[in-house]
Design a protein around this motif. Structure first.
Motif, PDB file in Angstrom:
ATOM      1  N   ASP A 443      29.612 -33.273  19.054  1.00 51.28           N
ATOM      2  CA  ASP A 443      29.103 -31.987  19.516  1.00 51.28           C
ATOM      3  C   ASP A 443      28.211 -32.170  20.734  1.00 51.28           C
ATOM      4  OD1 ASP A 443      30.430 -31.089  17.342  1.00 51.28           O
ATOM      5  OD2 ASP A 443      28.662 -30.628  16.147  1.00 51.28           O
ATOM      6  N   SER A 444      28.158 -31.131  21.564  1.00 56.41           N
ATOM      7  CA  SER A 444      27.340 -31.175  22.776  1.00 56.41           C
ATOM      8  C   SER A 444      26.651 -29.838  22.974  1.00 56.41           C
ATOM      9  CB  SER A 444      28.191 -31.507  24.008  1.00 56.41           C
ATOM     10  OG  SER A 444      29.154 -30.486  24.232  1.00 56.41           O
ATOM     11  N   VAL A 445      25.403 -29.876  23.482  1.00 54.86           N
ATOM     12  CA  VAL A 445      24.599 -28.691  23.762  1.00 54.86           C
ATOM     13  C   VAL A 445      24.002 -28.855  25.152  1.00 54.86           C
ATOM     14  CG1 VAL A 445      22.586 -27.327  23.113  1.00 54.86           C
ATOM     15  CG2 VAL A 445      24.079 -28.243  21.340  1.00 54.86           C
ATOM     16  N   ASN A 446      24.190 -27.862  25.982  1.00 54.12           N
ATOM     17  CA  ASN A 446      23.664 -27.880  27.351  1.00 54.12           C
ATOM     18  C   ASN A 446      22.869 -26.606  27.566  1.00 54.12           C
ATOM     19  OD1 ASN A 446      23.094 -28.345  29.999  1.00 54.12           O
ATOM     20  ND2 ASN A 446      25.210 -28.205  30.728  1.00 54.12           N
ATOM     21  N   LEU A 447      21.570 -26.744  27.820  1.00 58.70           N
ATOM     22  CA  LEU A 447      20.678 -25.606  28.040  1.00 58.70           C
ATOM     23  C   LEU A 447      20.120 -25.691  29.451  1.00 58.70           C
ATOM     24  CD1 LEU A 447      18.290 -23.996  25.535  1.00 58.70           C
ATOM     25  CD2 LEU A 447      17.423 -24.491  27.814  1.00 58.70           C
ATOM     26  N   MET A 448      20.271 -24.623  30.213  1.00 55.19           N
ATOM     27  CA  MET A 448      19.820 -24.583  31.604  1.00 55.19           C
ATOM     28  C   MET A 448      18.871 -23.413  31.796  1.00 55.19           C
ATOM     29  SD  MET A 448      22.061 -24.396  35.130  1.00 55.19           S
ATOM     30  CE  MET A 448      22.654 -22.755  34.770  1.00 55.19           C
ATOM     31  N   ASN A 449      17.822 -23.657  32.549  1.00 52.44           N
ATOM     32  CA  ASN A 449      16.824 -22.631  32.867  1.00 52.44           C
ATOM     33  C   ASN A 449      16.955 -22.271  34.337  1.00 52.44           C
ATOM     34  OD1 ASN A 449      13.313 -22.427  33.387  1.00 52.44           O
ATOM     35  ND2 ASN A 449      14.591 -20.867  32.476  1.00 52.44           N
ATOM     36  N   THR A 450      17.333 -21.039  34.601  1.00 53.36           N
ATOM     37  CA  THR A 450      17.552 -20.595  35.975  1.00 53.36           C
ATOM     38  C   THR A 450      17.288 -19.098  36.047  1.00 53.36           C
ATOM     39  OG1 THR A 450      19.154 -20.523  37.796  1.00 53.36           O
ATOM     40  CG2 THR A 450      19.991 -20.163  35.580  1.00 53.36           C
ATOM     41  N   PRO A 451      16.870 -18.580  37.203  1.00 48.56           N
ATOM     42  CA  PRO A 451      16.652 -17.120  37.310  1.00 48.56           C
ATOM     43  C   PRO A 451      17.968 -16.365  37.319  1.00 48.56           C
ATOM     44  CG  PRO A 451      16.277 -18.183  39.428  1.00 48.56           C
ATOM     45  CD  PRO A 451      16.469 -19.283  38.427  1.00 48.56           C
ATOM     46  N   PHE A 452      17.983 -15.252  36.657  1.00 51.00           N
ATOM     47  CA  PHE A 452      19.173 -14.413  36.608  1.00 51.00           C
ATOM     48  C   PHE A 452      19.251 -13.577  37.880  1.00 51.00           C
ATOM     49  CE2 PHE A 452      19.757 -14.142  31.721  1.00 51.00           C
ATOM     50  CZ  PHE A 452      19.963 -15.508  31.707  1.00 51.00           C
ATOM     51  N   LEU A 453      20.444 -13.428  38.388  1.00 50.98           N
ATOM     52  CA  LEU A 453      20.667 -12.601  39.564  1.00 50.98           C
ATOM     53  C   LEU A 453      20.998 -11.195  39.092  1.00 50.98           C
ATOM     54  CD1 LEU A 453      20.952 -12.302  42.615  1.00 50.98           C
ATOM     55  CD2 LEU A 453      23.356 -12.971  42.386  1.00 50.98           C
ATOM     56  N   VAL A 454      20.097 -10.293  39.371  1.00 48.61           N
ATOM     57  CA  VAL A 454      20.271  -8.904  38.959  1.00 48.61           C
ATOM     58  C   VAL A 454      20.811  -8.130  40.138  1.00 48.61           C
ATOM     59  CG1 VAL A 454      19.143  -6.850  38.033  1.00 48.61           C
ATOM     60  CG2 VAL A 454      18.370  -9.131  37.325  1.00 48.61           C
ATOM     61  N   ASP A 455      22.009  -7.652  39.992  1.00 45.88           N
ATOM     62  CA  ASP A 455      22.626  -6.861  41.057  1.00 45.88           C
ATOM     63  C   ASP A 455      22.050  -5.459  41.038  1.00 45.88           C
ATOM     64  OD1 ASP A 455      24.183  -9.015  41.701  1.00 45.88           O
ATOM     65  OD2 ASP A 455      25.856  -8.394  40.413  1.00 45.88           O
ATOM     66  N   ALA A 456      21.579  -5.057  42.204  1.00 48.22           N
ATOM     67  CA  ALA A 456      21.055  -3.693  42.307  1.00 48.22           C
ATOM     68  C   ALA A 456      22.206  -2.709  42.177  1.00 48.22           C
ATOM     69  CB  ALA A 456      20.354  -3.489  43.643  1.00 48.22           C
ATOM     70  N   PRO A 457      22.042  -1.691  41.397  1.00 49.84           N
ATOM     71  CA  PRO A 457      23.138  -0.724  41.238  1.00 49.84           C
ATOM     72  C   PRO A 457      23.441  -0.031  42.552  1.00 49.84           C
ATOM     73  CG  PRO A 457      21.110   0.102  40.248  1.00 49.84           C
ATOM     74  CD  PRO A 457      20.840  -1.326  40.632  1.00 49.84           C
ATOM     75  N   VAL A 458      24.700  -0.029  42.889  1.00 47.67           N
ATOM     76  CA  VAL A 458      25.131   0.612  44.124  1.00 47.67           C
ATOM     77  C   VAL A 458      25.181   2.119  43.893  1.00 47.67           C
ATOM     78  CG1 VAL A 458      26.970   0.764  45.835  1.00 47.67           C
ATOM     79  CG2 VAL A 458      26.472  -1.431  44.723  1.00 47.67           C
ATOM     80  N   GLN A 459      24.307   2.799  44.583  1.00 45.30           N
ATOM     81  CA  GLN A 459      24.215   4.245  44.439  1.00 45.30           C
ATOM     82  C   GLN A 459      25.014   4.904  45.552  1.00 45.30           C
ATOM     83  OE1 GLN A 459      20.125   5.378  44.318  1.00 45.30           O
ATOM     84  NE2 GLN A 459      19.714   4.347  42.369  1.00 45.30           N
ATOM     85  N   VAL A 460      26.054   5.528  45.163  1.00 46.53           N
ATOM     86  CA  VAL A 460      26.897   6.236  46.117  1.00 46.53           C
ATOM     87  C   VAL A 460      26.331   7.641  46.296  1.00 46.53           C
ATOM     88  CG1 VAL A 460      29.224   7.035  46.634  1.00 46.53           C
ATOM     89  CG2 VAL A 460      28.873   4.872  45.410  1.00 46.53           C
TER      90      VAL A 460
END
Length: 583
Positions: A443-460
């Motif tokens: 078995d293998s476990v890989n945990l990564m800590n990174t900032p999430f990229l939050v896409d700004a909602p495209v407002q039409v």
């Protein structure tokens, strides 16, 4: 110069005797009267339409997709309750006023409406006299199918269902009796599926409702023709039943482990701050092994004796033979006496009683004998049969991504901050424990800590005329505004010109038409006829006095009266002008 005044009798119009509005209306031409009548009729129609639409109720759907039987029962009940109703296009739904929807639904529910298009055991209530046994059995079967259909439709994922029962005729021979069978057709709601345990529940529900019906004789099919009950016990297949069931089994395992990871990390890092994916390598192969083992030789006292043989020889000759002894004669032919051999010792040879002494002496003179013993022991044997289980997990791989944590700085602003190495190690250990990490299994476990990229909602940016609130507002004000605009157009384009024409035809008070010199007396037209009229000539320029506003009003009235006279009595005006010209 002499002047004469000729009095021309003016025709008395009928408008003086009639009311003022009739006189004004009579002064209009045919086209103006027609336009005024059409405009007034349109205004009245618009007013009536506005009143009717203002009193019209807002209709809402009471029930949709009703069967003919339920629709007729509901309509009859609505007529008894004096509730207005109408149908949609095609009769697919029954509509009632919006303020009565909930009240009517509750009242109809208290009466058991709608009952649904599926008939159950209520069919047995309509048994008529003279019904044959076959008809009675058929009604019972239809009622049982309807009850099962209602029960299956109670599931949240099932939109509709049909149940077909095959109940064979039973005879007196037990061995020749046929077993019943059943088929279930399911129509699921869009986007929903049934799990294996739900399919097994449907199968056992049908099997338990019909006597002598085995779960293996129940078939469940969806609306696409796919067979859902794959195995005989109705469990929709085990882990190794088919590729589809195997894939579903693997997905369930992966989702279970993923849910474990999220449940243990979300309280630490917060919701939507952790993502996890688990990949399970599941072995669906079926294997069976048989082994036979033998233990090594053991001591004699520890082994189990299977057989034992002892051979003893006491003299020359054949083994076990006893040489003759004693004196030949009648004495040696006597039967042997009682045996005196010990219980556990070797058996003594039988000899006649008279020859016992001679035999003892002969035995002392024989050489010593030979004794052989053979012992067979049981051989140890172990037979082992190993059958591997299907759906066994061979390896687990887990990938976890944790978002940066928001930490407030000195200014109070939340800044994303990475986790420390110790925190990452602790979270990795939690993930390993939650999935049952096994290093020997790989078995293998890989945990990564990174900032999430939050896409700004495209407002039409929708144009104003496409926005939902504007469209809803326009729909609500469409009829009132349309009626007002149509009324304004009719009023300004058709009614107002007619009213203006009627106002222009209003007679002056005191006379029919004013004369050039002022109002006429007695309704007669005074015309100045001069035999030798004075020729108008231009005099010397004099200072022209500007009349005051009070003096301008009579002058304007005289001019308007002259114009009106020229329009209404052109003959008199022509005579006056002719007299002036020829005078």
């Amino acid at each position: 110069m002499s002047t004469a005044v000729a009095e021309l009798p003016a025709a008395q119009p009928a408008s003086l005797a009639a009311p003022a509005w009739q006189g004004r209306l009579a002064s209009l031409d045919r086209r103006q009267r027609l336009r005024l009548a059409i405009g007034a009729a349109l205004l009245v129609a618009l007013a009536v339409a506005a009143i009717v639409m203002g009193r019209q109720a807002d209709w809402r759907v009471l029930y949709a997709n009703l069967g003919d039987k339920d629709g007729g029962a509901i309509v009859a009940q609505l007529a008894q309750m004096n509730v207005p109703y109408k149908y949609t296009e095609g009769g697919g739904a029954v509509m009632v006023p919006a303020d009565k929807v909930h009240d009517v639904r509750l009242r109809l529910a208290s009466l058991g409406l709608p009952k649904g298009s599926v008939a159950g055991f209520e069919l047995m209530e309509n048994n008529r006299f003279g019904m044959t046994q076959f008809q009675e059995k058929l009604s019972f079967q239809r009622g049982l199918e309807g009850e099962l259909t209602r029960s299956i439709q109670g599931l949240a994922s099932v939109q509709s269902a049909r149940v077909h029962l095959a109940l064979p005729n039973q005879n007196g021979f037990f061995r020749e009796q046929q077993k019943p069978s059943a088929s279930v057709l399911l129509t699921l709601h869009p986007g929903r599926t049934l799990e294996r345990n739900q399919i097994a529940g449907i199968v056992h529900l049908v099997a338990s409702s019909v006597p002598e019906l085995a779960p293996s004789a129940v078939s469940v099919v969806d609306d696409s023709g796919k067979l859902l009950s794959q195995t005989g016990d109705g469990a929709a297949g085990g882990a190794g039943a088919g590729e589809g069931q195997q894939l579903q089994y693997v997905q369930q395992i992966e989702q279970q482990y993923m849910r474990r990871i999220l449940d243990i990390l979300e309280p630490v890092v917060g919701r939507q701050n952790v993502k996890a994916q688990v990949t399970a390598d599941v072995d669906f192969s079926q294997s069976e092994a048989t082994m036979e083992e033998h233990r090594p030789n053991q001591a004699a006292e520890a082994g189990a004796v299977r057989s034992q043989q002892t051979v003893e020889t006491t003299g020359p000759g054949a083994a076990g033979a006893t040489p003759p002894a004693g004196v030949p004669g009648a004495t040696s032919n006597q039967p042997p006496g009682a045996s005196s051999a010990p219980v556990n010792g070797p058996a003594a040879a039988l000899a006649p009683a008279g020859a016992a002494a001679g035999a003892a002496g002969a035995a002392a003179q024989r050489p010593p004998g030979k004794r052989e013993s053979t012992i067979n022991y049981e051989v140890d044997k172990t037979v082992k049969t190993v059958r591997s289980a299907t759906g066994q997990i061979r390896r687990l791989s887990a990938a976890v991504v944790v978002n940066y944590q928001g930490v407030a700085d000195a200014a109070g602003k939340v800044v994303p901050t990475a986790l420390s190495a110790q925190q990452v190690e602790q979270m990795t250990a939690l993930v390993r424990e939650s999935i049952g990490f096994n290093k020997e299994r790989g078995d293998s476990v890989n945990l990564m800590n990174t900032p999430f990229l939050v896409d700004a909602p495209v407002q039409v940016e929708l144009p104003l005329w496409k926005r939902p609130e504007i469209l809803e507002l326009a729909r609500s004000f469409a009829w009132p505004v349309g009626l007002v605009l149509i009324g304004a157009i009719v009023l300004l384009g058709m009614v107002r010109p007619g009213l203006k024409a009627m106002a222009a035809a209003k007679p002056l008070p005191g006379s029919i038409t004013p004369a050039l010199g002022g109002p006429a007396a007695g309704g007669q037209l005074n015309a100045m006829v001069a035999d030798t009229p004075e020729r108008p000539a231009l005099g010397a320029p004099e200072a022209v006095a500007v009349p005051s506003p009070q003096e301008q009003v009579p002058e304007q009235m005289r001019l308007e009266g002259a114009r009106q006279m020229a329009r209404q009595n052109p003959v008199a005006v022509a005579n006056i002008v002719k007299t002036w010209v020829h005078g």
